[in-house]
Design an enzyme around this catalytic site. Structure first.
Site, PDB file in Angstrom:
ATOM      1  N   ASN A   1      16.846 -13.556  -4.685  1.00 11.28           N
ATOM      2  CA  ASN A   1      15.968 -12.473  -4.255  1.00 11.28           C
ATOM      3  C   ASN A   1      16.818 -11.269  -3.837  1.00 11.28           C
ATOM      4  OD1 ASN A   1      14.114 -10.775  -3.110  1.00 11.28           O
ATOM      5  ND2 ASN A   1      13.527 -12.143  -1.449  1.00 11.28           N
TER       6      ASN A   1
ATOM      7  N   CYS B   1      14.019  -7.940  -1.858  1.00 11.61           N
ATOM      8  CA  CYS B   1      13.052  -7.899  -0.770  1.00 11.61           C
ATOM      9  C   CYS B   1      13.084  -6.527  -0.101  1.00 11.61           C
ATOM     10  CB  CYS B   1      13.328  -8.979   0.258  1.00 11.61           C
ATOM     11  SG  CYS B   1      12.048  -9.015   1.511  1.00 11.61           S
TER      12      CYS B   1
HETATM   13  C1  LIG Z   1       3.401 -12.734   1.939  1.00 12.40           C
HETATM   14  C2  LIG Z   1       4.424 -12.631   0.845  1.00 12.40           C
HETATM   15  C3  LIG Z   1       5.701 -13.164   1.032  1.00 12.40           C
HETATM   16  C4  LIG Z   1       6.662 -13.065   0.025  1.00 12.40           C
HETATM   17  N1  LIG Z   1       7.896 -13.624   0.219  1.00 12.40           N
HETATM   18  C5  LIG Z   1       8.812 -13.595  -0.791  1.00 12.40           C
HETATM   19  C6  LIG Z   1      10.083 -14.233  -0.647  1.00 12.40           C
HETATM   20  O1  LIG Z   1      10.395 -14.869   0.369  1.00 12.40           O
HETATM   21  N2  LIG Z   1      10.971 -14.135  -1.680  1.00 12.40           N
HETATM   22  C7  LIG Z   1      10.661 -13.462  -2.837  1.00 12.40           C
HETATM   23  O2  LIG Z   1      11.503 -13.398  -3.747  1.00 12.40           O
HETATM   24  N3  LIG Z   1       9.448 -12.873  -3.007  1.00 12.40           N
HETATM   25  C8  LIG Z   1       8.527 -12.931  -2.026  1.00 12.40           C
HETATM   26  N4  LIG Z   1       7.301 -12.358  -2.212  1.00 12.40           N
HETATM   27  C9  LIG Z   1       6.993 -11.688  -3.492  1.00 12.40           C
HETATM   28  C10 LIG Z   1       6.204 -12.618  -4.428  1.00 12.40           C
HETATM   29  O3  LIG Z   1       6.953 -13.776  -4.745  1.00 12.40           O
HETATM   30  C11 LIG Z   1       5.831 -11.874  -5.738  1.00 12.40           C
HETATM   31  O4  LIG Z   1       7.013 -11.481  -6.405  1.00 12.40           O
HETATM   32  C12 LIG Z   1       4.983 -10.638  -5.491  1.00 12.40           C
HETATM   33  O5  LIG Z   1       4.073 -10.839  -4.429  1.00 12.40           O
HETATM   34  C13 LIG Z   1       4.217 -10.191  -6.738  1.00 12.40           C
HETATM   35  O6  LIG Z   1       3.323 -11.176  -7.170  1.00 12.40           O
HETATM   36  P1  LIG Z   1       1.751 -11.192  -6.749  1.00 12.40           P
HETATM   37  O7  LIG Z   1       1.222  -9.821  -6.995  1.00 12.40           O
HETATM   38  O8  LIG Z   1       1.134 -12.259  -7.605  1.00 12.40           O
HETATM   39  O9  LIG Z   1       1.721 -11.549  -5.293  1.00 12.40           O
HETATM   40  C14 LIG Z   1       6.333 -12.431  -1.211  1.00 12.40           C
HETATM   41  C15 LIG Z   1       5.041 -11.907  -1.387  1.00 12.40           C
HETATM   42  C16 LIG Z   1       4.090 -12.009  -0.394  1.00 12.40           C
HETATM   43  C17 LIG Z   1       2.724 -11.437  -0.632  1.00 12.40           C
END
Ligand SMILES: Cc1cc2nc3c(=O)[nH]c(=O)nc-3n(C[C@H](O)[C@H](O)[C@H](O)COP(=O)(O)O)c2cc1C
Length: 312
Positions: free
Chosen positions: A127, A130
């Site tokens: 990652n 972030c």
């Molecule tokens: C509450 C939350 C926590 C997240 N934590 C991480 C994380 O720890 N590591 C990471 O690589 N992405 C994290 N993400 C990103 C998601 O894995 C994903 O890449 C992003 O939300 C886009 O996908 P979506 O629109 O289906 O949610 C997080 C997203 C959300 C909403």
């Protein structure tokens, strides 16, 4: 079910669906709802060297078609995850994508070396993107040379395939993808959240304590599709696509854009059964589309037609 199988470096998946990192915790809550073995894989919450409490609250806010979050990489630390969280998932037939994060190259390497040695971990997901941690994070994800250098170092200490999770908060996403591919990445995950902000009309102040957060959910789907379409033509390593997926049709769209597997994030908070539901709906949808195997769809939006390449 064989018609849903996909194979990526380190990941032999019975179907292309996995929950996205940060939206599935370490699986405990979902395990009470359905058999986790139906999933193609699972990406677990980011691990850092030390436990992190995350950012102050409020750290999530709804938007019309998604959400903003600034969790700030809350997790119990890599050692706890390996000793307490991963064993819980052992009884499931579930390849694990271990998402790792850090503030320095050394942090990433320490977590990568430990995590990749765990027998239950199939691949690492780096990652570098972030947007919610002040130190580190964002620079790794927005500068191609920094991202490549980190990828190279992590590859050198990792005994498992390494996927690099790209940030959409860049001007040239293909440049980032090419840089990490050249540095040895085995695959790409994309996209992470888009930097966003909301303001409370009553207080006239930002809603999130962190002021800005990452936008996810249906609002970002067209951005994800455009970026995957672009990157998949620029690199030859496979892509795990994500960003606003909330139904079986979305999965097909991501695969046509060039994804080989698809992660579901925010939609899990709307409907915790979304992953098994999508998996069970896919065969009928393939039938309707006259597609005998799901992998035939990968890159279908550009593979057979002349689409001008936006990179190289
Ligand atoms: C509450 C939350 C926590 C997240 N934590 C991480 C994380 O720890 N590591 C990471 O690589 N992405 C994290 N993400 C990103 C998601 O894995 C994903 O890449 C992003 O939300 C886009 O996908 P979506 O629109 O289906 O949610 C997080 C997203 C959300 C909403």
């Amino acid at each position: 079910m064989k018609r849903l199988e996909v194979s990526l470096p380190g990941l032999k998946m019975k179907n292309p669906i996995m929950p996205a990192s940060g939206c599935f915790g370490f699986g405990r809550e979902y395990a009470g709802l359905y058999d986790l073995s139906v999933l193609g894989a699972a990406a677990i919450k980011a691990a850092t060297v030390e436990a992190r409490f995350g950012n102050p609250t409020p750290r999530v806010a709804e938007t019309h078609s998604g959400m903003l979050n600034a969790i700030g990489l809350q997790n119990p630390g890599v050692d706890q995850i390996m000793e307490k969280e991963l064993p819980f998932l052992k009884s499931y037939d579930l390849p694990i994508v271990a998402n790792i994060a850090g503030s320095t190259e050394e942090d990433y390497c320490e977590v990568a070396e430990k995590m990749s040695s765990h027998p239950q971990v199939s691949v690492l997901e780096l990652n570098i993107s972030c947007p919610n941690v002040k130190e580190g994070g964002i620079q790794f994800g927005t500068d191609a040379r920094t991202a490549a250098a980190l990828t190279k170092r992590v590859k050198a200490v990792s005994s498992k395939p390494v996927y690099v999770k790209l940030s959409p908060n860049v001007a040239n996403i293909a440049e980032m993808a090419i840089a990490v591919e050249e540095a040895g990445a085995d695959g790409i995950s994309m996209i992470n959240t888009l930097l966003g902000m909301r303001i409370d009309l009553k207080t006239r102040k930002p809603i999130l304590a962190n002021k800005t957060g990452g936008l996810s959910g249906p609002a970002i789907k067209p951005v994800a599709i455009r970026m995957i379409h672009e990157v998949s033509q620029a690199v030859s390593i496979p892509i795990i696509g994500m960003g606003g997926v909330s139904c079986a049709e979305d999965v097909i769209e991501f695969m046509l854009a060039g994804a080989s597997a698809v992660a579901v994030g925010t939609a899990n908070f709307v409907d915790p059964f979304i992953c098994p539901d999508i998996i069970s709906q896919l065969p009928e949808l393939l039938e309707k589309m006259n597609v005998s195997h799901i992998r035939e769809l990968i890159g279908g939006s550009w593979r057979e037609c002349e689409v001008p390449s936006l990179s190289r």
